[in-house]
Motif scaffolding. Structure first.
Motif, mmCIF file in Angstrom:
data_model
loop_
_atom_site.group_PDB
_atom_site.id
_atom_site.type_symbol
_atom_site.label_atom_id
_atom_site.label_comp_id
_atom_site.label_asym_id
_atom_site.label_seq_id
_atom_site.Cartn_x
_atom_site.Cartn_y
_atom_site.Cartn_z
ATOM 1 N N VAL A 54 27.083 43.787 44.296
ATOM 2 C CA VAL A 54 28.434 42.435 44.482
ATOM 3 C C VAL A 54 29.322 43.049 42.866
ATOM 4 N N MET A 55 28.675 43.555 42.105
ATOM 5 C CA MET A 55 28.900 42.622 40.472
ATOM 6 C C MET A 55 30.393 43.871 40.251
ATOM 7 N N MET A 79 50.398 34.295 40.192
ATOM 8 C CA MET A 79 50.310 33.700 41.594
ATOM 9 C C MET A 79 51.691 32.855 41.440
ATOM 10 N N GLY A 86 44.930 32.450 34.238
ATOM 11 C CA GLY A 86 45.811 33.490 34.053
ATOM 12 C C GLY A 86 45.594 34.016 35.215
ATOM 13 N N PRO A 87 45.654 34.453 35.934
ATOM 14 C CA PRO A 87 45.757 34.768 37.490
ATOM 15 C C PRO A 87 46.721 33.538 38.506
ATOM 16 N N LEU A 92 43.483 30.792 46.668
ATOM 17 C CA LEU A 92 42.472 32.169 47.313
ATOM 18 C C LEU A 92 42.734 33.383 46.865
ATOM 19 N N PHE A 93 43.340 34.063 46.024
ATOM 20 C CA PHE A 93 43.432 35.046 45.216
ATOM 21 C C PHE A 93 43.432 35.086 44.278
ATOM 22 N N SER A 94 43.493 34.063 43.460
ATOM 23 C CA SER A 94 43.893 34.187 42.519
ATOM 24 C C SER A 94 41.886 33.670 41.605
ATOM 25 N N PRO A 111 38.079 35.946 44.339
ATOM 26 C CA PRO A 111 38.204 37.354 44.092
ATOM 27 C C PRO A 111 37.733 36.853 42.880
ATOM 28 N N GLN A 112 37.348 36.201 41.506
ATOM 29 C CA GLN A 112 36.749 35.796 40.346
ATOM 30 C C GLN A 112 35.836 35.508 40.219
ATOM 31 N N ILE A 143 47.241 29.686 49.284
ATOM 32 C CA ILE A 143 47.434 31.641 48.548
ATOM 33 C C ILE A 143 47.179 31.810 47.751
ATOM 34 N N TRP A 199 33.493 35.127 43.037
ATOM 35 C CA TRP A 199 32.993 35.931 43.738
ATOM 36 C C TRP A 199 30.809 36.260 43.934
ATOM 37 N N PRO A 200 31.002 36.955 42.534
ATOM 38 C CA PRO A 200 29.605 36.750 42.411
ATOM 39 C C PRO A 200 28.750 36.468 42.082
#
Lengths: 250, 251
Positions: A249-250, A159, A154-155, A171-173, A176-177, A168, A179-180
């Motif tokens: 981080v969660m 984007m 979805g994200p 990277l951004f979509s 962040p999802q 971009i 990362w944990p």
């Protein structure tokens, strides 16, 4: 027979056969423990701990910690961009070749990498660290690539819809999802890298692993005891820190 | 304030998915003008979603063409299409926000299309961009939650963030792919009201998929209904009779 089919019985028999075969080839025999006294004799040599070596061994274990940290962290730094080239949804035309390259590198045992780099740069922690970097870069690339592939689409579509450039957007979509989970994988690899650096110590990679090997071979068991204790402390501390960071981080 | 010049046109647009026997979108021709608030009706599988996604090029047409602001999509490469999308804000059913980022950070991503890669990665936003982001968050009434993570918000609040992100693009067009389908009726109505107000204030072209006929009748200035990928109704809301509704949703 509501839960099982005949197929399952055959499968069960196969597993039993595999176990019997494995017991055979590994000379697995509980009766050998009748000489348990040997073990007690051996362990009694560990006491009292030879605390006079503690400062030197502490230094050696810090070297091990450094090898494991640098090895796994540089591995992670390399893996982050490489994983984008190893994930089906972001790699484009590179996917196949990057995947094959990664599994080739991953298939080389760390101890072989260590021996290779030892002959190039000479014995010591540097060679061991390089070996850990190479191995972890390839392992983490694959693990992170799989996280990227499983990330919510979805994200990524959103984007695309705002007109972001593909890099971009990815990277951004995606990051962040995941990362944990990336950090979770990283801390596990950090822990494994400590064990690896011990193994590499055996072949001349320095650190507490090499000390342990030398003390063992020269029968200095009260010093071995100190080495083992330090190793256990490092592993427990890294495990504890890892779980704290993941929680945060969660 | 509406002018009669076409802003967005789809001409004989058709989409046929790989291995599908029939068209998902079956040779549709429609012209949209600035100021129109268009609701797309039709039952599940009628091609509403495919249609909306072709308008900003998320879904490519297999036949036909789309013209936006006088430029045909057929003549555009990927980079050209990307530039077209910058002025088309899209709102999704599941809001498609970036989890773990805050409201403000999500709104900033709406600016990505018009800025350099380096500035996007570094997160450098100048005074006017920061002001714009705050303004649009204020317009969707989320200023108290500016620095809250979006995964901690309610469904309605998340959709407001989705709208703010689209607003940050300073769009000429609002596209909505079932933006209220996952919300309760009260929240859905408030979200529609918000979209309608912003539409009026900015004199946008708004094209939204919706499965709630009542909402469409209340807010739309024009209703287009799809059945099996074809346009079967295109008129003012008052012209949508019960007989047509029955025909749309019969199985």
């Amino acid at each position: 027979m509501a839960w099982f089919k005949w197929k399952h019985l055959i499968l069960f028999l196969l597993v039993v056969a595999l176990m019997v075969w494995s017991i055979n080839v590994t000379e697995f025999d509980i009766r050998k423990f009748s000489q348990f006294n040997n073990m007690i004799d051996f362990l009694s040599n560990w006491f009292p701990f030879n605390t006079s070596v503690l400062p030197t061994m502490l230094k050696a274990s810090l070297v091990t910690l450094g090898m494991a940290f640098l090895g796994s962290f540089v591995g992670l730094l390399v893996a982050l961009p490489v994983s984008l080239l190893a994930a089906k949804n972001t790699a484009g035309p590179f996917y196949g070749s990057v995947r094959i390259g990664l599994s080739f590198v991953r298939s080389i045992p760390e101890i072989v990498l260590g021996l290779m780099f030892l002959t190039i740069v000479g014995p010591g922690p540097f060679a061991a660290t390089i070996a850990i970097i190479v191995h972890n870069a390839s392992v983490l690339s694959k693990l992170i690539a799989e996280l990227i592939e499983a990330a919510d689409k979805g994200p990524q579509e959103a984007m695309k819809a705002v007109g972001a450039r593909p890099l971009i957007g990815a990277l951004f979509s995606v990051f962040p999802q995941i990362w944990p989970n990336v950090l979770s994988h990283y801390f596990y690899r950090f822990e494994v890298a400590i064990r690896t650096s011990l193994m590499l110590g055996l072949v001349g990679g320095g650190g507490i692993g090499q000390q342990l090997f030398v003390h063992f071979k020269t029968f200095q068991y009260s010093t071995v005891a100190v080495d083992v204790m330090l190793i256990m402390i490092i592993v427990i501390v890294v495990d504890f820190l890892g779980s704290r960071v993941r929680q945060y981080v969660m | 304030m509406s002018c009669n010049e076409a802003l967005l046109t789809i001409e004989n647009g058709a989409v046929r998915y790989q291995k599908a026997e029939s068209y998902a979108l079956d040779h549709v021709t429609l012209t949209f003008q600035r100021g129109e608030f268009v609701c797309i009706l039709g039952k599940t599988g009628a091609g509403k979603s495919t249609f909306i996604r072709t308008l900003n090029g998320l879904q490519a047409l297999t036949e036909g063409d789309i013209t936006y602001n006088g430029r045909s999509y057929q003549t555009l490469d990927r980079e050209g299409l990307r530039r077209q999308r910058q002025k088309m804000g899209m709102i999704f059913q599941h809001h498609q926000l970036i989890p773990r980022l805050t409201v403000l950070q999500n709104v900033y991503t709406g600016l990505f299309g018009s800025r350099s890669t380096i500035r996007n990665i570094a997160g450098l936003f100048n005074e006017s961009e920061r002001q714009l982001a705050r303004d649009v968050v204020e317009q969707v009434e989320l200023l108290p939650h500016l620095n809250k993570r979006v995964d901690l918000l309610s469904g309605g609040q998340r959709q407001r963030v989705g709208i703010a992100r689209a607003l940050a693009q300073s769009p000429d067009v609002f596209l909505g792919d079932e933006p209220v389908a996952s919300l309760d009726p009260g929240t859905a109505n408030r979200i529609f009201q918000l979209i309608h107000r912003l539409h009026e204030e900015r004199n946008l072209l708004t094209v939204i998929n919706v499965h709630d006929v009542k909402l469409a009748k209340r807010y739309a200035s024009r209703i287009v209904a799809l059945k099996d990928g074809r346009v079967v109704f295109d008129d003012q809301p008052e012209a949508l009779t019960e007989a047509i509704e029955d025909m749309l949703y019969e199985s």
